[in-house]
Motif scaffolding. Structure first.
Motif, PDB file in Angstrom:
ATOM      1  N   PRO A  58      -7.743  -2.524   2.801  1.00  0.00           N
ATOM      2  CA  PRO A  58      -6.405  -2.284   3.449  1.00  0.00           C
ATOM      3  C   PRO A  58      -5.561  -1.396   3.041  1.00  0.00           C
ATOM      4  O   PRO A  58      -4.683  -1.223   3.794  1.00  0.00           O
ATOM      5  CB  PRO A  58      -5.706  -3.919   3.065  1.00  0.00           C
ATOM      6  CG  PRO A  58      -6.556  -4.498   1.596  1.00  0.00           C
ATOM      7  CD  PRO A  58      -7.882  -3.654   1.784  1.00  0.00           C
ATOM      8  N   THR A  59      -5.873  -0.607   2.082  1.00  0.00           N
ATOM      9  CA  THR A  59      -4.887   0.534   1.636  1.00  0.00           C
ATOM     10  C   THR A  59      -5.573   1.829   2.133  1.00  0.00           C
ATOM     11  O   THR A  59      -5.057   2.908   1.760  1.00  0.00           O
ATOM     12  CB  THR A  59      -4.837   0.645   0.063  1.00  0.00           C
ATOM     13  OG1 THR A  59      -6.174   0.977  -0.275  1.00  0.00           O
ATOM     14  CG2 THR A  59      -4.307  -0.678  -0.893  1.00  0.00           C
ATOM     15  N   SER A  60      -6.590   1.674   3.083  1.00  0.00           N
ATOM     16  CA  SER A  60      -7.139   2.954   3.450  1.00  0.00           C
ATOM     17  C   SER A  60      -6.143   3.711   4.426  1.00  0.00           C
ATOM     18  O   SER A  60      -5.309   3.036   4.734  1.00  0.00           O
ATOM     19  CB  SER A  60      -8.392   2.542   4.571  1.00  0.00           C
ATOM     20  OG  SER A  60      -8.750   3.490   5.326  1.00  0.00           O
ATOM     21  N   LYS A  61      -6.455   4.968   4.235  1.00  0.00           N
ATOM     22  CA  LYS A  61      -5.620   5.655   4.955  1.00  0.00           C
ATOM     23  C   LYS A  61      -5.700   5.847   6.459  1.00  0.00           C
ATOM     24  O   LYS A  61      -4.872   6.187   7.143  1.00  0.00           O
ATOM     25  CB  LYS A  61      -5.913   7.341   4.516  1.00  0.00           C
ATOM     26  CG  LYS A  61      -5.160   7.734   3.118  1.00  0.00           C
ATOM     27  CD  LYS A  61      -5.825   9.105   2.700  1.00  0.00           C
ATOM     28  CE  LYS A  61      -5.181   9.079   1.299  1.00  0.00           C
ATOM     29  NZ  LYS A  61      -5.868  10.091   0.651  1.00  0.00           N
ATOM     30  N   VAL A  62      -6.816   5.255   6.936  1.00  0.00           N
ATOM     31  CA  VAL A  62      -7.147   5.391   8.485  1.00  0.00           C
ATOM     32  C   VAL A  62      -6.841   4.005   9.147  1.00  0.00           C
ATOM     33  O   VAL A  62      -7.292   3.762  10.220  1.00  0.00           O
ATOM     34  CB  VAL A  62      -8.501   5.903   8.891  1.00  0.00           C
ATOM     35  CG1 VAL A  62      -8.596   7.255   8.595  1.00  0.00           C
ATOM     36  CG2 VAL A  62      -9.751   5.178   7.903  1.00  0.00           C
TER      37      VAL A  62
ATOM     38  N   LEU B  17      -6.381  11.446  13.658  1.00  0.00           N
ATOM     39  CA  LEU B  17      -5.975  10.227  12.864  1.00  0.00           C
ATOM     40  C   LEU B  17      -7.230   9.444  12.527  1.00  0.00           C
ATOM     41  O   LEU B  17      -7.288   8.915  11.470  1.00  0.00           O
ATOM     42  CB  LEU B  17      -4.716   9.510  13.387  1.00  0.00           C
ATOM     43  CG  LEU B  17      -3.395   9.535  12.816  1.00  0.00           C
ATOM     44  CD1 LEU B  17      -2.397   8.781  13.527  1.00  0.00           C
ATOM     45  CD2 LEU B  17      -3.304   9.562  11.498  1.00  0.00           C
ATOM     46  N   MET B  25      -2.239   9.635   5.649  1.00  0.00           N
ATOM     47  CA  MET B  25      -0.848   9.194   4.931  1.00  0.00           C
ATOM     48  C   MET B  25      -0.209   9.932   3.897  1.00  0.00           C
ATOM     49  O   MET B  25       0.628   9.427   3.234  1.00  0.00           O
ATOM     50  CB  MET B  25      -1.274   7.950   4.125  1.00  0.00           C
ATOM     51  CG  MET B  25      -1.517   6.687   5.174  1.00  0.00           C
ATOM     52  SD  MET B  25      -0.207   6.344   6.374  1.00  0.00           S
ATOM     53  CE  MET B  25       1.172   6.159   5.473  1.00  0.00           C
ATOM     54  N   GLN B 191       2.790   1.439   7.310  1.00  0.00           N
ATOM     55  CA  GLN B 191       2.012   1.283   5.870  1.00  0.00           C
ATOM     56  C   GLN B 191       2.901   0.298   5.038  1.00  0.00           C
ATOM     57  O   GLN B 191       2.413  -0.799   4.572  1.00  0.00           O
ATOM     58  CB  GLN B 191       1.701   2.669   5.403  1.00  0.00           C
ATOM     59  CG  GLN B 191       0.525   2.383   4.376  1.00  0.00           C
ATOM     60  CD  GLN B 191      -0.753   2.290   4.895  1.00  0.00           C
ATOM     61  OE1 GLN B 191      -0.759   2.838   6.072  1.00  0.00           O
ATOM     62  NE2 GLN B 191      -1.909   1.850   4.168  1.00  0.00           N
ATOM     63  N   LEU B 198       0.292  -7.873   3.756  1.00  0.00           N
ATOM     64  CA  LEU B 198      -0.701  -8.072   2.798  1.00  0.00           C
ATOM     65  C   LEU B 198      -0.457  -8.827   1.794  1.00  0.00           C
ATOM     66  O   LEU B 198      -1.109  -9.742   1.187  1.00  0.00           O
ATOM     67  CB  LEU B 198      -1.341  -6.706   2.279  1.00  0.00           C
ATOM     68  CG  LEU B 198      -2.709  -6.786   1.916  1.00  0.00           C
ATOM     69  CD1 LEU B 198      -3.643  -7.053   3.028  1.00  0.00           C
ATOM     70  CD2 LEU B 198      -2.908  -5.220   1.340  1.00  0.00           C
TER      71      LEU B 198
END
Lengths: 200, 229
Positions: A58-62, B17, B25, B191, B198
């Protein structure tokens, strides 16, 4: 590690790909935009998360959480299909935004909940909408989710199958909870995607 | 309060992207991203890059001769990027470059060109300016009126602190001129929202939510983040 980082690098990412359509031109490495439609609460995002689990970071950049994900599937004939998966908001009030999502999509999954007749009505609405406004060659799947809750079923498989047949879709019942048929769903879509005709 | 740039209309960067944007990011203000850009500029100033530099200058000069037009400019800029990408990939200065270095060069090029073209890209035509003013008026009305429940945002996701951070991230969009950097600001905002979703799903043992919850919050944040004209 991101969803896509462990995958064979496509020669993508350059500015030269700007005008690429959604299916890639390389006959061995396909790329497709896939959109998920369906009432809120039917489990659209759970289906996707199940599909990408293992590589889902879930923290992936894409990725942007469960709303935008990508995942690559390797088929037996050694082609790979990279899905760029767009989840949509299922609430009635956001229905008008859906065309922004399915524009240019090569595949669509319309999801309902087998325990909710109302969600099946909504699915039929989306099918109609895609037939009217979606791209002609879009691969469409009708998916009855929450198949593990069969004792509460209110939508029969037969009824859904007929609706799918009528609309030239394929139909499958899944359980994001038990992972039943999740991979099969995406594999079937991958197999049905049009292959680019080889050059020469 | 922005009007879309010609390149925005063509979704210029969204594909990369997805595809290769490992730096996606990276905050545009981060040291790493500044170094990349200055690295690109340095390379462009080397004598060996004179041909590329000339192409850039002459492209900008030729564009400036014509009246701004979102459609035509967009097509010309994209065509120029494609041409330059080929030139960079085949250029001795980048002969030993990694994929990533080439990506950075292309990003640097885009940033350079689009910063130069900023004034003819954003709100360049009276129609764009009028459309911006109209959207701004509507957002102004919404800003005072809209509450999270109007957008179907579940109470459990109300988190003023986290929303404020998302708002701040999005507001940075006005300090950047190139579409790529603007896109990064949107990504950072998304994000922050995603992290909130999350955290809530982990704390409450809920299923991680998708667009059903993400989109309403993004809309709310966008309304709150808008500076009115």
């Amino acid at each position: 590690m991101g969803c896509s980082s462990s995958l064979p690098a496509n020669s993508t990412g350059g500015l030269g790909n700007i005008n690429n359509e959604n299916s890639a031109t390389d006959s061995k490495n396909l790329k497709v935009k896939l959109v998920l439609l369906g009432d809120s609460g039917v489990g659209k995002s759970c289906i996707v998360l199940r599909f990408v689990r293992g590589q889902f970071d879930p923290t992936s950049k894409v990725t942007i959480g469960a709303s935008f994900l990508s995942q690559t599937l390797a088929l037996e004939d050694s082609t790979t299909v990279k899905f760029e998966i767009w989840d949509t908001a299922g609430q009635e009030r956001y229905a008008a935004l859906a065309p922004l999502y399915y524009r240019g999509a090569g595949a669509a999954i319309v999801v309902y909940d087998i325990t909710s007749a109302e969600s099946f009505n909504k699915a039929q609405y989306w099918v109609k909408e895609l037939q009217r406004h979606g791209s002609q060659d879009m691969i469409m799947a009708l998916v009855g989710n929450k198949a593990d809750l069969h004792e509460k079923r209110t939508v029969s498989s037969q009824e859904a199958q007929e609706h799918a047949d009528m609309n030239n879709m394929f139909f499958v019942e899944t359980s994001a909870k038990t992972a039943d048929n999740i991979n099969q769903l995406f594999e079937e879509i991958a197999k049905r995607l049009p292959r680019p005709t080889p050059l020469s | 309060s922005l009007s879309p740039a010609p390149t925005d209309r063509q979704n210029s960067k969204s594909l990369s992207l997805w595809a290769g944007g490992q730096a996606a990011m990276e905050s545009p203000t981060s040291a790493a991203s500044r170094v990349d850009f200055y690295g690109f500029l340095d390379r462009m100033r080397r004598p060996e890059a004179a041909d590329l530099f000339r192409s850039i200058k002459s492209f900008l000069a030729s564009l400036s001769l014509d009246e701004p037009s979102a459609e035509a400019d967009g097509a010309r800029v994209q065509a120029f990027f494609a041409e330059m990408e080929a030139a960079i990939r085949g250029h001795p200065l980048w002969a030993d470059a990694t994929h990533q270095e080439i990506d950075h060069a292309l990003e640097g090029l885009e940033k350079y060109i689009m910063t130069k073209l900023f004034d003819r890209t954003f709100a360049a035509s009276p129609e764009d300016a009028a459309a911006d003013a109209e959207v701004s008026d509507k957002i102004g009305l919404l800003q005072r009126f809209v509450r999270p429940h109007h957008l179907d945002i579940p109470k459990v996701l109300n988190n003023e602190a986290s929303w404020l951070i998302a708002v701040k991230e999005l507001q940075k969009i006005n300090s950047f001129k190139s579409p790529w950097e603007k896109l990064l600001c949107m990504m950072s905002c998304c994000q922050v929202i995603n992290n909130l979703l999350l955290n809530v799903s982990m704390t409450n043992d809920r299923t991680p939510s998708g667009a059903d919850e993400f989109l309403p919050i993004l809309i709310y944040i966008t309304i709150k983040a808008s500076f009115l004209l």
